[in-house]
Design a protein around this motif. Structure first.
Motif, PDB file in Angstrom:
ATOM      1  N   ASN A  81      45.990  31.593  38.655  1.00 32.85           N
ATOM      2  CA  ASN A  81      46.591  32.317  37.481  1.00 32.85           C
ATOM      3  C   ASN A  81      45.996  33.321  37.033  1.00 32.85           C
ATOM      4  O   ASN A  81      46.690  34.423  36.709  1.00 32.85           O
ATOM      5  N   PRO A 198      53.368  30.130  37.692  1.00 43.26           N
ATOM      6  CA  PRO A 198      52.203  30.810  36.850  1.00 43.26           C
ATOM      7  C   PRO A 198      52.324  30.389  35.576  1.00 43.26           C
ATOM      8  O   PRO A 198      53.360  29.949  35.010  1.00 43.26           O
ATOM      9  N   LYS A 199      51.089  30.111  34.913  1.00 41.16           N
ATOM     10  CA  LYS A 199      50.632  29.872  33.542  1.00 41.16           C
ATOM     11  C   LYS A 199      50.339  31.051  32.620  1.00 41.16           C
ATOM     12  O   LYS A 199      50.381  30.853  31.450  1.00 41.16           O
TER      13      LYS A 199
END
Length: 483
Positions: A81, A198-199
């Motif tokens: 990330n 993704p975050k």
């Protein structure tokens, strides 16, 4: 991991990575043949100028983080990330700078149309940033099957788009559309197939680790990319965009074997050797085997390609590309060393010596000034000839640290690759003079390929080179498994 399972994993990785090159790049190559007949060298020269900037800036977007995570033993979702967030931020900043600077590029090369072309092709930076983390995850897992699927789909669809626009008369914009759609489709396929999302978070410790290892690789990459593109800058600025178009086409054909083989070796050998980095003896054995097998294929393919350059170019894209056919043999000889450079540099990364990596890149660029200066004052042919000599100098520099650390010196490496170049030279001499036959170019090319294959097999079978036997054994085992 047991040695046999690692070997099987490596062979499987090489197989899918080769399939990626053969299928994805093969489709791109065929599309390029059609486009080269529809478009002019001048239009290829314009897109070549645009790609100078996207190539250099894409290296900055990656920031060396992907290599840092591939080498890392345990990688967390926090690492991925952080990498994704950083890559995206950098790509946005670089695109804005490129957009603002586009008129300066146009003025430098004296082509007003470059302003719009540079701004549109620059979107590749953003699309590439979206794919880097996905590619890193797949490479870490030595999963090249997924990448092959993505490459193939993107190459086919983008090729159709480019050819359609060329038939409709869009000229250089058909090449722009092909480049953009290819990267967009490749990215979309990776996101769908890999299923990692993704975050949009950032972790300081992850960034600190990746930056600590990656910044030297980033600096090396920037330096290397800028230097590689300097050849095109010199040609585009000191000569004409048409000459640059001829050079880029010759360079593209040379890259079919050299760059693709280099890419395969880098992608597979790096994660595999990284897994056994604590077992130096085993790593050296694997290191030597990779060099000998890779360079056998590379030398034979590249030197032979140079020997058949004129019938090949005339058959595939026409006699209007004659100038490219005269550049191709020199580029092939120089590029035949690329995989060997890549393997030596991979070992530096595996050993964690990104500082030596950076130092070598700086030193090699000082050596690389010689062909650049000669190209400016003496002409493009002399520049290409000098680059062959500097390639061996750079190989000596690249192998210096690995020779000191692993006792696999420059001279030992030359001895290991000597059978490969011996075979390649005999094949090239056997087929070269067939071009003087009074026959259509396509027939001459067919005769050259058949004779080259026959001579190569006879020499290798008679002299029993270990690298040839290794390749033959692997191919036979794969065939048996399939049957």
């Amino acid at each position: 991991m047991q040695q046999e399972s690692l070997k099987n994993k490596t062979i499987k990785g090489v197989g899918w990575s080769a399939a990626d090159a053969l299928l994805g790049q093969g489709v791109t190559f065929i599309v390029g043949l059609v486009l080269a007949r529809l478009l002019s060298p001048d239009e290829y020269g314009l897109i070549g100028i645009c790609l100078i900037f996207t190539t250099v800036l894409n290296g900055i977007v990656d920031s060396g983080f992907s290599n840092a995570l591939i080498r890392k033993k345990e990688v967390t979702d926090e690492d991925y990330n952080t990498m994704f967030t950083t890559n995206m931020a950098i790509s946005i900043v670089l695109y804005v700078l490129l957009f603002i600077s586009a008129p300066l590029v146009s003025d430098f090369f004296h082509r007003i149309e470059l302003t719009a072309l540079v701004r549109v092709t620059g979107l590749i930076l953003f699309l590439n940033a979206l794919s880097i983390t996905q590619v890193t995850i797949l490479t870490k897992n030595i999963d090249f099957k997924t990448k092959t699927k993505a490459s193939l789909v993107s190459a086919i669809i983008s090729g159709v788009i480019g050819i359609t626009m060329a038939f409709m008369g869009y000229g250089v914009w058909s090449l722009v559309a092909q480049q953009l759609s290819k990267q967009l489709l490749y990215t979309l396929c990776l996101w769908v197939l890999n299923k990692w999302w993704p975050k949009f978070t950032f972790y300081k410790d992850s960034f600190k680790y990746m930056w600590g290892f990656g910044w030297k690789l980033l600096a090396s990459g920037i330096l290397n990319n800028v230097w590689n593109q300097l050849y095109q800058v010199v040609i585009g600025r000191c000569y004409t965009s048409s000459t640059l178009g001829h050079y880029t086409r010759a360079n593209e054909y040379a890259s079919i074997f050299s760059s693709n083989l280099t890419s395969i070796v880098q992608r597979v050998s790096y994660p595999v050797l990284a897994e056994i980095q604590d077992d130096k003896e085993r790593m050296v054995l694997g290191y030597r085997k990779v060099i000998k097998v890779t360079m056998f294929v590379t030398a034979v393919c590249m030197i032979s390609l140079g020997a058949v350059s004129e019938p090949l170019i005339y058959t595939l894209i026409g006699t209007k590309w004659h100038e490219a056919a005269t550049y191709l043999p020199l580029i092939c000889i120089s590029m035949s060393l690329y995989p060997l450079h890549a393997i030596n540099l991979n070992i530096l990364q595996v050993l964690g010596r990104s500082d030596i990596f950076l130092y070598l890149e700086v030193l090699k660029k000082i050596v690389g000034l010689v062909p650049i200066v000669i190209g400016i004052y003496c002409g493009i042919y002399y520049m290409l000839l000098t680059s062959i000599f500097t390639g061996f100098v750079n190989l000596y520099l690249n192998s210096w640290y690995t020779g000191k650390t692993l006792n696999y010196t420059f001279w030992k490496q030359l001895r290991d690759i000597a059978p490969s170049y011996f075979t390649a030279t005999i094949i090239a001499l056997a087929v070269y003079f067939l071009k003087y036959l009074v026959l259509p170019d396509y027939l001459i090319l067919i005769f050259q390929l058949l004779l080259g294959f026959f001579v190569g097999v006879v020499i290798s079978e008679f002299l029993k080179f270990n690298e040839y036997i290794e390749i033959k054994t692997i191919l036979i085992n794969i065939l048996k498994n399939k049957l």
